[in-house]
Design an enzyme around this catalytic site. Sequence first.
Site, mmCIF file in Angstrom:
data_model
loop_
_atom_site.group_PDB
_atom_site.id
_atom_site.type_symbol
_atom_site.label_atom_id
_atom_site.label_comp_id
_atom_site.label_asym_id
_atom_site.label_seq_id
_atom_site.Cartn_x
_atom_site.Cartn_y
_atom_site.Cartn_z
ATOM 1 N N GLU A 1 -5.469 -10.777 -1.564
ATOM 2 C CA GLU A 1 -5.177 -10.795 -0.133
ATOM 3 C C GLU A 1 -5.591 -12.162 0.409
ATOM 4 O O GLU A 1 -6.765 -12.394 0.666
ATOM 5 C CB GLU A 1 -5.938 -9.691 0.612
ATOM 6 N N GLU B 1 -5.925 -1.308 8.183
ATOM 7 C CA GLU B 1 -5.857 -1.061 9.623
ATOM 8 C C GLU B 1 -4.928 0.123 9.913
ATOM 9 O O GLU B 1 -4.147 0.122 10.854
ATOM 10 C CB GLU B 1 -5.396 -2.319 10.380
ATOM 11 N N TYR C 1 0.852 -1.183 0.000
ATOM 12 C CA TYR C 1 0.000 0.000 0.000
ATOM 13 C C TYR C 1 0.895 1.243 0.000
ATOM 14 O O TYR C 1 2.103 1.180 0.299
ATOM 15 C CB TYR C 1 -0.865 0.049 1.255
ATOM 16 N N GLU D 1 -10.993 -2.427 -2.087
ATOM 17 C CA GLU D 1 -12.236 -3.039 -1.597
ATOM 18 C C GLU D 1 -13.373 -2.014 -1.603
ATOM 19 O O GLU D 1 -14.126 -1.892 -0.635
ATOM 20 C CB GLU D 1 -12.026 -3.626 -0.199
#
Length: 284
Positions: free
Chosen positions: A253, A113, A67, A172
Amino acid sequence: MLLILAHFASFALCERSFKIVGDEFQMDGQTFQYLSGSFHYFRQNPEYWEDNLKKMRYGGCNCVQTYVAWNLHEPKKGKYNFDGIADIERFINLAEKIGLYVILRPGPFICGEWDLGGLPYWLMREKDIDVRSSDPVYMSHVTDWFNELFKRLKPHMYHNGGNIIMVQIENEYGSYKKCDHLYLEQLCDLTEQLLGKETLLFTTDGPNEGFLKCGSIIERAYATVDFGTGDPTHNFQVERNFNKGSGPYVNSEFYTGWLDHWTEKHHTVSADAVYTSLDKMLSM
């Protein structure tokens, strides 16, 4: 002789390509399978990057995906940080040195997260801003950010001689329930404009038609899925059906565990379940 050599070098560079043909990835016209692991450069001090990338390579990976945390790189509007733990180019160069291709997941929302999913706090000071949408105010900030990021990463694209082979659009997005396909179109346009139309784009969503319908844009980006242990057959079939019956199977993932919530018991997954699922995926 030097002119001839330069001509052939230029020709070889132009021939570099990474694309989907039928049900497989092809690199420079040859069948290619990537085995990737996630390693987010911003979660670890840079002095440990090389050692851990080597462990991934020696462990059987030929690719690393990461990311990009927008709020790390632009903590204040227009004030950019690409030093130290934010030196993404150093990370990409180390991966190339070790023999790893890179799958880039720049969001702009990454979840992961990570605080605000990587969105900078100062966005929330904009009156009536509608994040993760085609809202002009939000997209003006995304455009500024991607211009700054991608001008640094364009030389690292595979078609330009580098090691970045794929770029994800959003993250997502089908789980966000916004279903703003104009937003996804704008992200595709911006990414191709800044990195080149040769760039292989993809999306990632859960293997569910509702998620895929809102989170993907198959005319512009290949729809991949993510899921955990178990028989992957159904999930891969959902992915292929959604991609109009063709394309490689991709679990972007693979959840080898799960996060804990307060008051819940600690989640565990057996090693047997992990390697049995992985073996099955690789065989497909």
